[in-house]
Design an enzyme around this catalytic site. Structure first.
Site, PDB file in Angstrom:
ATOM      1  N   HIS A   1      -9.664   0.646   4.725  1.00 38.99           N
ATOM      2  CA  HIS A   1      -8.395   0.953   5.411  1.00 38.99           C
ATOM      3  C   HIS A   1      -8.667   1.968   6.530  1.00 38.99           C
ATOM      4  O   HIS A   1      -9.479   2.877   6.382  1.00 38.99           O
ATOM      5  CB  HIS A   1      -7.391   1.518   4.399  1.00 38.99           C
ATOM      6  CG  HIS A   1      -6.002   1.585   4.944  1.00 38.99           C
ATOM      7  ND1 HIS A   1      -5.599   2.605   5.781  1.00 38.99           N
ATOM      8  CD2 HIS A   1      -4.937   0.756   4.799  1.00 38.99           C
ATOM      9  CE1 HIS A   1      -4.327   2.391   6.115  1.00 38.99           C
ATOM     10  NE2 HIS A   1      -3.906   1.273   5.540  1.00 38.99           N
TER      11      HIS A   1
ATOM     12  N   GLU B   1      -5.664  -5.505  10.474  1.00 43.62           N
ATOM     13  CA  GLU B   1      -4.772  -4.357  10.633  1.00 43.62           C
ATOM     14  C   GLU B   1      -5.148  -3.605  11.905  1.00 43.62           C
ATOM     15  O   GLU B   1      -5.990  -2.684  11.857  1.00 43.62           O
ATOM     16  CB  GLU B   1      -4.910  -3.414   9.440  1.00 43.62           C
ATOM     17  CG  GLU B   1      -4.430  -3.978   8.127  1.00 43.62           C
ATOM     18  CD  GLU B   1      -3.742  -2.911   7.279  1.00 43.62           C
ATOM     19  OE1 GLU B   1      -2.617  -3.152   6.880  1.00 43.62           O
ATOM     20  OE2 GLU B   1      -4.324  -1.849   7.051  1.00 43.62           O
TER      21      GLU B   1
ATOM     22  N   SER C   1       2.968  -2.043  10.469  1.00 39.67           N
ATOM     23  CA  SER C   1       4.404  -1.918  10.764  1.00 39.67           C
ATOM     24  C   SER C   1       5.190  -3.195  10.463  1.00 39.67           C
ATOM     25  O   SER C   1       6.087  -3.573  11.220  1.00 39.67           O
ATOM     26  CB  SER C   1       4.606  -1.474  12.219  1.00 39.67           C
ATOM     27  OG  SER C   1       4.013  -0.210  12.428  1.00 39.67           O
TER      28      SER C   1
ATOM     29  N   GLU D   1      -7.083   4.452   7.575  1.00 36.77           N
ATOM     30  CA  GLU D   1      -6.873   5.873   7.257  1.00 36.77           C
ATOM     31  C   GLU D   1      -8.085   6.449   6.537  1.00 36.77           C
ATOM     32  O   GLU D   1      -8.432   7.621   6.726  1.00 36.77           O
ATOM     33  CB  GLU D   1      -5.586   6.046   6.436  1.00 36.77           C
ATOM     34  CG  GLU D   1      -4.355   5.866   7.308  1.00 36.77           C
ATOM     35  CD  GLU D   1      -3.108   5.416   6.578  1.00 36.77           C
ATOM     36  OE1 GLU D   1      -3.055   5.476   5.332  1.00 36.77           O
ATOM     37  OE2 GLU D   1      -2.163   4.984   7.278  1.00 36.77           O
TER      38      GLU D   1
ATOM     39  N   GLY E   1       1.417   2.196  10.597  1.00 33.42           N
ATOM     40  CA  GLY E   1       2.262   3.386  10.441  1.00 33.42           C
ATOM     41  C   GLY E   1       2.883   3.900  11.724  1.00 33.42           C
ATOM     42  O   GLY E   1       3.358   5.027  11.782  1.00 33.42           O
TER      43      GLY E   1
ATOM     44  N   LYS F   1       0.009   4.210  -0.326  1.00 34.87           N
ATOM     45  CA  LYS F   1      -0.703   5.394   0.203  1.00 34.87           C
ATOM     46  C   LYS F   1      -0.524   6.555  -0.787  1.00 34.87           C
ATOM     47  O   LYS F   1      -0.555   6.309  -1.987  1.00 34.87           O
ATOM     48  CB  LYS F   1      -0.213   5.726   1.609  1.00 34.87           C
ATOM     49  CG  LYS F   1      -0.191   4.486   2.518  1.00 34.87           C
ATOM     50  CD  LYS F   1      -0.037   4.795   3.958  1.00 34.87           C
ATOM     51  CE  LYS F   1       0.164   3.482   4.724  1.00 34.87           C
ATOM     52  NZ  LYS F   1      -0.102   3.599   6.136  1.00 34.87           N
TER      53      LYS F   1
ATOM     54  N   ASN G   1       0.868  -1.182   0.000  1.00 30.74           N
ATOM     55  CA  ASN G   1       0.000   0.000   0.000  1.00 30.74           C
ATOM     56  C   ASN G   1       0.901   1.226   0.000  1.00 30.74           C
ATOM     57  O   ASN G   1       1.472   1.574   1.026  1.00 30.74           O
ATOM     58  CB  ASN G   1      -0.891  -0.022   1.257  1.00 30.74           C
ATOM     59  CG  ASN G   1      -1.760   1.225   1.349  1.00 30.74           C
ATOM     60  OD1 ASN G   1      -1.916   1.953   0.367  1.00 30.74           O
ATOM     61  ND2 ASN G   1      -2.336   1.467   2.522  1.00 30.74           N
TER      62      ASN G   1
HETATM   63  C1  PEP Z   1      -1.050  -0.027   5.756  1.00 30.29           C
HETATM   64  O1  PEP Z   1      -0.990   1.039   5.180  1.00 30.29           O
HETATM   65  O2  PEP Z   1      -1.992  -0.790   5.551  1.00 30.29           O
HETATM   66  C2  PEP Z   1       0.012  -0.388   6.689  1.00 30.29           C
HETATM   67  C3  PEP Z   1      -0.043  -1.567   7.268  1.00 30.29           C
HETATM   68  O3  PEP Z   1       0.996   0.536   6.897  1.00 30.29           O
HETATM   69  P1  PEP Z   1       2.384   0.294   7.678  1.00 30.29           P
HETATM   70  O4  PEP Z   1       2.988  -0.955   7.127  1.00 30.29           O
HETATM   71  O5  PEP Z   1       3.188   1.511   7.377  1.00 30.29           O
HETATM   72  O6  PEP Z   1       2.046   0.143   9.125  1.00 30.29           O
END
Ligand code: PEP
Length: 246
Positions: free
Chosen positions: A93, A161, A207, A95, A167, A11, A9
């Site tokens: 997601h 997630e 992460s 975000e 993040g 973003k 992803n």
């Molecule tokens: C994500 O954007 O779904 C995500 C898991 O981000 P990160 O790996 O940066 O935590």
């Protein structure tokens, strides 16, 4: 042997088309010779047309609208994404839930539209810090998948997630990810059947990096990873691909 799935992803990155092309080519290079793995890169919509997918590295998008076309200024439909080369779409997601106010009901409409457009829908679920995983995840799954048939579920992927891990650099322990994965399958069993619950891929995201990646496959017994930040570093992402592909 079923393929492990790694979804990148990106973003709202990178800023330049040339950087997007270089990053995508690096993912393809990293995947060369690696077996039993499906990589899906989800760039911003604007880079779809300039990235050339192959069998190992496919394209996805990070959102879509629930209608096919019409007066929805600034939006992009699942059908448009599919026509531009996307085969997957990330939906729900954290975000988008947080900054765009997306609800489970909206996500449900988007999943239906994505499946109609023949995209595979990657549904993200997970609790915020201090919330009970089982309560949040069960409710998100029930509402987001409402009305989906067994047949439609063939093109749905779940991604656990935990919001506090996305993040932040605070990844979830493999044990907790194992429990969440089992809970997701239990919820799918209640809604559909054990047979279906075992077939739906369940991924972990939050992460993930080149160091902690394998634990989610080996210890948490999950089907793949959703990678944000680490997918923007060509070397780190290639390391994740090689580590999981082995
Ligand atoms: C994500 O954007 O779904 C995500 C898991 O981000 P990160 O790996 O940066 O935590």
């Amino acid at each position: 042997m079923t393929k492990k799935i790694i979804i990148a992803n990106w973003k709202m990155n990178p800023k330049k088309a040339k950087e997007a092309q270089a990053l995508f080519e690096a993912a393809k290079e990293g995947a060369r010779g690696v077996k039993n793995i499906q990589i899906v890169v989800c760039p911003p919509f604007v880079w779809l047309g300039i990235l050339k997918s192959n069998v190992q590295v496919k394209l996805g998008v990070q959102n879509c609208h629930w209608e096919n076309s019409g007066a929805f200024t600034g939006e992009i439909s699942a059908a448009m994404a599919a026509d531009s080369g996307a085969e997957y779409v990330i939906l729900g997601h954290s975000e988008r839930r947080r900054y765009m106010g997306e609800t489970d009901e909206i996500i449900n409409l988007k999943i239906k539209s994505a499946l109609k457009a023949k995209l595979k829908a990657v549904l993200c679920v997970g609790e915020k810090f201090g919330e009970e995983m089982s309560i949040v995840v069960e409710s998100q799954i029930i509402k987001s998948l409402a009305g989906l048939s067994v047949n439609q579920m063939k093109d749905v992927i779940l991604a656990y997630e935990p919001v506090w891990a996305v993040g932040t650099g605070h990844n979830c322990s493999p044990d907790n990810a194992l429990s969440a994965g089992l809970f997701i399958r239990k919820t799918l069993t209640k809604l559909y059947s054990r047979f279906l619950a075992e077939k739906v891929p369940v991924l972990y995201g939050g992460s993930v990096d080149d160091e902690n990646d394998n634990a989610y496959i080996d210890q948490s017994r999950l089907d793949g990873l959703l990678v944000g930040g680490a997918s923007l570093d060509a070397e780190e992402f290639a390391g994740i691909i090689k580590g999981i592909g082995r």
